[in-house]
Enzyme design. Structure first.
Site, PDB file in Angstrom:
ATOM      1  N   GLU A  48       5.131  -5.080   6.870  1.00  0.00           N
ATOM      2  CA  GLU A  48       4.449  -3.990   7.595  1.00  0.00           C
ATOM      3  C   GLU A  48       5.007  -3.779   8.991  1.00  0.00           C
ATOM      4  O   GLU A  48       5.043  -2.670   9.512  1.00  0.00           O
ATOM      5  CB  GLU A  48       2.937  -4.297   7.698  1.00  0.00           C
ATOM      6  CG  GLU A  48       2.188  -4.207   6.383  1.00  0.00           C
ATOM      7  CD  GLU A  48       2.117  -5.523   5.629  1.00  0.00           C
ATOM      8  OE1 GLU A  48       2.959  -6.423   5.878  1.00  0.00           O
ATOM      9  OE2 GLU A  48       1.212  -5.667   4.794  1.00  0.00           O
ATOM     10  N   GLY A  69       0.664  -5.055   0.946  1.00  0.00           N
ATOM     11  CA  GLY A  69      -0.551  -5.121   0.128  1.00  0.00           C
ATOM     12  C   GLY A  69      -0.303  -5.770  -1.230  1.00  0.00           C
ATOM     13  O   GLY A  69      -1.219  -6.354  -1.816  1.00  0.00           O
ATOM     14  N   GLU A  82      -0.514  -9.342  -0.589  1.00  0.00           N
ATOM     15  CA  GLU A  82      -1.931  -9.626  -0.305  1.00  0.00           C
ATOM     16  C   GLU A  82      -2.762  -9.608  -1.580  1.00  0.00           C
ATOM     17  O   GLU A  82      -3.672 -10.427  -1.753  1.00  0.00           O
ATOM     18  CB  GLU A  82      -2.459  -8.615   0.721  1.00  0.00           C
ATOM     19  CG  GLU A  82      -1.850  -8.863   2.104  1.00  0.00           C
ATOM     20  CD  GLU A  82      -2.066  -7.717   3.082  1.00  0.00           C
ATOM     21  OE1 GLU A  82      -1.928  -6.539   2.671  1.00  0.00           O
ATOM     22  OE2 GLU A  82      -2.367  -7.987   4.253  1.00  0.00           O
ATOM     23  N   ALA A 133       0.860  -1.181   0.000  1.00  0.00           N
ATOM     24  CA  ALA A 133       0.000   0.000   0.000  1.00  0.00           C
ATOM     25  C   ALA A 133       0.897   1.231   0.000  1.00  0.00           C
ATOM     26  O   ALA A 133       2.064   1.161   0.397  1.00  0.00           O
ATOM     27  CB  ALA A 133      -0.890  -0.023   1.232  1.00  0.00           C
TER      28      ALA A 133
HETATM   29  C1  HXC Z   1       4.994   4.367  -1.315  1.00  0.00           C
HETATM   30  C2  HXC Z   1       6.883   3.427  -2.155  1.00  0.00           C
HETATM   31  C3  HXC Z   1       6.551   2.174  -1.599  1.00  0.00           C
HETATM   32  C4  HXC Z   1       5.314   2.088  -0.866  1.00  0.00           C
HETATM   33  C5  HXC Z   1       8.407   1.960  -2.634  1.00  0.00           C
HETATM   34  N1  HXC Z   1       8.048   3.232  -2.791  1.00  0.00           N
HETATM   35  N2  HXC Z   1       7.512   1.295  -1.911  1.00  0.00           N
HETATM   36  N3  HXC Z   1       6.116   4.510  -2.011  1.00  0.00           N
HETATM   37  N4  HXC Z   1       4.584   3.222  -0.755  1.00  0.00           N
HETATM   38  N5  HXC Z   1       4.887   0.962  -0.338  1.00  0.00           N
HETATM   39  C6  HXC Z   1       8.758   4.295  -3.509  1.00  0.00           C
HETATM   40  C7  HXC Z   1       9.972   4.807  -2.738  1.00  0.00           C
HETATM   41  O1  HXC Z   1       9.585   5.763  -1.800  1.00  0.00           O
HETATM   42  C8  HXC Z   1      10.807   5.382  -3.857  1.00  0.00           C
HETATM   43  O2  HXC Z   1      10.289   6.650  -4.249  1.00  0.00           O
HETATM   44  C9  HXC Z   1      10.533   4.427  -5.009  1.00  0.00           C
HETATM   45  O3  HXC Z   1       9.314   3.767  -4.722  1.00  0.00           O
HETATM   46  C10 HXC Z   1      11.623   3.376  -5.151  1.00  0.00           C
HETATM   47  O4  HXC Z   1      11.806   2.741  -3.893  1.00  0.00           O
HETATM   48  P1  HXC Z   1      13.233   2.566  -3.160  1.00  0.00           P
HETATM   49  O5  HXC Z   1      12.954   2.336  -1.737  1.00  0.00           O
HETATM   50  O6  HXC Z   1      14.140   3.699  -3.529  1.00  0.00           O
HETATM   51  O7  HXC Z   1      13.750   1.246  -3.889  1.00  0.00           O
HETATM   52  P2  HXC Z   1      14.733   0.110  -3.301  1.00  0.00           P
HETATM   53  O8  HXC Z   1      15.855   0.746  -2.536  1.00  0.00           O
HETATM   54  O9  HXC Z   1      15.024  -0.778  -4.434  1.00  0.00           O
HETATM   55  O10 HXC Z   1      13.834  -0.680  -2.212  1.00  0.00           O
HETATM   56  C11 HXC Z   1      12.707  -1.392  -2.641  1.00  0.00           C
HETATM   57  C12 HXC Z   1      11.828  -1.791  -1.417  1.00  0.00           C
HETATM   58  C13 HXC Z   1      11.518  -0.552  -0.584  1.00  0.00           C
HETATM   59  C14 HXC Z   1      12.566  -2.846  -0.579  1.00  0.00           C
HETATM   60  C15 HXC Z   1      10.562  -2.455  -2.000  1.00  0.00           C
HETATM   61  O11 HXC Z   1      10.974   0.459  -1.441  1.00  0.00           O
HETATM   62  C16 HXC Z   1      10.498  -0.795   0.494  1.00  0.00           C
HETATM   63  O12 HXC Z   1      10.819  -1.310   1.539  1.00  0.00           O
HETATM   64  N6  HXC Z   1       9.256  -0.367   0.252  1.00  0.00           N
HETATM   65  C17 HXC Z   1       8.188  -0.472   1.255  1.00  0.00           C
HETATM   66  C18 HXC Z   1       7.691  -1.910   1.389  1.00  0.00           C
HETATM   67  C19 HXC Z   1       6.617  -2.003   2.440  1.00  0.00           C
HETATM   68  O13 HXC Z   1       6.843  -1.685   3.626  1.00  0.00           O
HETATM   69  N7  HXC Z   1       5.430  -2.387   2.031  1.00  0.00           N
HETATM   70  C20 HXC Z   1       4.258  -2.516   2.942  1.00  0.00           C
HETATM   71  C21 HXC Z   1       3.469  -1.234   2.961  1.00  0.00           C
HETATM   72  S1  HXC Z   1       2.167  -1.258   4.098  1.00  0.00           S
HETATM   73  P3  HXC Z   1      11.121   8.002  -4.023  1.00  0.00           P
HETATM   74  O14 HXC Z   1      10.263   9.050  -4.680  1.00  0.00           O
HETATM   75  O15 HXC Z   1      11.251   8.163  -2.565  1.00  0.00           O
HETATM   76  O16 HXC Z   1      12.429   7.758  -4.711  1.00  0.00           O
HETATM   77  C22 HXC Z   1       0.998  -2.206   3.365  1.00  0.00           C
HETATM   78  C23 HXC Z   1      -0.232  -2.424   4.153  1.00  0.00           C
HETATM   79  C24 HXC Z   1      -1.336  -2.994   3.357  1.00  0.00           C
HETATM   80  O17 HXC Z   1       1.124  -2.677   2.282  1.00  0.00           O
HETATM   81  C25 HXC Z   1      -2.630  -2.841   4.058  1.00  0.00           C
HETATM   82  C26 HXC Z   1      -3.827  -2.851   3.188  1.00  0.00           C
HETATM   83  C27 HXC Z   1      -3.953  -1.963   2.064  1.00  0.00           C
END
Ligand code: HXC
Length: 257
Positions: free
Chosen positions: A131, A108, A111, A65
């Site tokens: 998360e 997400g 999911e 998400a």
């Molecule tokens: C918003 C995101 C994002 C996310 C990545 N980006 N994941 N933006 N929400 N979930 C954005 C980053 O901010 C960045 O933008 C760009 O995408 C590239 O990501 P990087 O982090 O620079 O890439 P990398 O170093 O290769 O790392 C990849 C990654 C990391 C390991 C996937 O991005 C990451 O940990 N993302 C979050 C994963 C996560 O926690 N997901 C769960 C979310 S909560 P900018 O503009 O900053 O360069 C969830 C709850 C669901 O899903 C509940 C129901 C809906």
């Protein structure tokens, strides 16, 4: 559509939905999810479509998400937005749904892949529920579907550490159907969708419903539900055609009626 690309006839009777926020690794913002919901409702009603593939790109299926959209929200904001009604509607899709996953399928994203009926993964796929690392927990079915798919011990490990697993590992634990080289994952998903699209869509819908029911009920009730859907299949022209074709030693031609 701003965040998804829809190709209703990607292959004969197979529709493709591509998540398209590549710079954000296909992070699932509210608009993307609403576009996905509306598209699935349309494709479900489209008689020319018998199977649907959801994919991202090589780098990411979806990295979860949209954290930036959620970061400042209060519990009441989240409650009012009621994003899960969108997810609930997606879950109700009647046609077979295949996730073609390469790169990140996290939070997400994982999911969403699990909401699909089958998952084809590339060798570079990474599945996880990270998360916990950002101070929350899975909210779109992760604790429930992952546990049902891979068992309590492994699900607990992924949910409590936020670790990722590879496509190979995901297959080992029964989360995905097949792992293929990265240049093949979409092709493989299309092959699977085409194979399913040659079956009776009526039978496919009834069968999908019955398999899903097994997660929601005890055995006796599940068997009862299966039997009702089995009988219902005999109300279709497709059942007559399928059995006639077998007897006549020819390929059936299903009309979805
Ligand atoms: C918003 C995101 C994002 C996310 C990545 N980006 N994941 N933006 N929400 N979930 C954005 C980053 O901010 C960045 O933008 C760009 O995408 C590239 O990501 P990087 O982090 O620079 O890439 P990398 O170093 O290769 O790392 C990849 C990654 C990391 C390991 C996937 O991005 C990451 O940990 N993302 C979050 C994963 C996560 O926690 N997901 C769960 C979310 S909560 P900018 O503009 O900053 O360069 C969830 C709850 C669901 O899903 C509940 C129901 C809906």
């Amino acid at each position: 559509m701003e965040y998804i690309i829809v190709t209703p006839e990607y292959a004969p009777r197979v529709a493709l939905i591509q998540l398209n926020r590549p710079k954000e690794l296909n992070a699932l913002n509210l608009q993307l999810m609403m576009e996905l919901r509306d598209t699935l409702i349309d494709l479900d009603r489209n008689d020319n479509v018998r199977a649907i593939i959801i994919t991202g790109n090589e780098q990411a299926f979806a990295a979860g998400a949209d954290i930036k959209q959620m970061a400042d929200k209060s519990a009441i904001d989240m409650l009012k937005v009621d994003q899960f009604s969108t997810w609930d509607q997606i879950r109700k899709t009647k046609k077979p749904l295949i996730a073609a996953v390469s790169g990140f399928a996290l939070g997400g994203g994982c999911e969403l892949a699990m909401t699909c009926d089958m998952i084809i993964a590339s060798e570079t796929a990474k599945f996880g529920q990270p998360e916990i690392k950002i101070g929350v927990m899975p909210g779109a079915g992760g604790t429930q579907r992952l546990t049902r798919a891979i068992g309590k011990a492994k699900a607990m490990e992924l949910v409590l550490t936020g670790r990722f697993i590879s496509g190979e590992e995901a297959m080992h634990y029964g989360l995905v159907n097949k792992v293929v080289p990265v240049e093949m994952y979409l092709h493989e998903a299309v092959q699977l969708a085409k194979e399913i699209s040659e079956m009776s869509p009526v039978a496919a819908q009834l069968a999908k419903e019955a398999v899903n029911r097994s997660f929601e009920t005890h055995l006796d009730e599940g068997l009862h539900f299966e039997r009702k859907n089995f009988y219902l299949a005999f109300a279709s022209d497709d059942q007559k055609e399928g059995m006639k074709a077998f007897v006549e030693k020819r390929k059936p031609e299903y009309k979805g009626k």
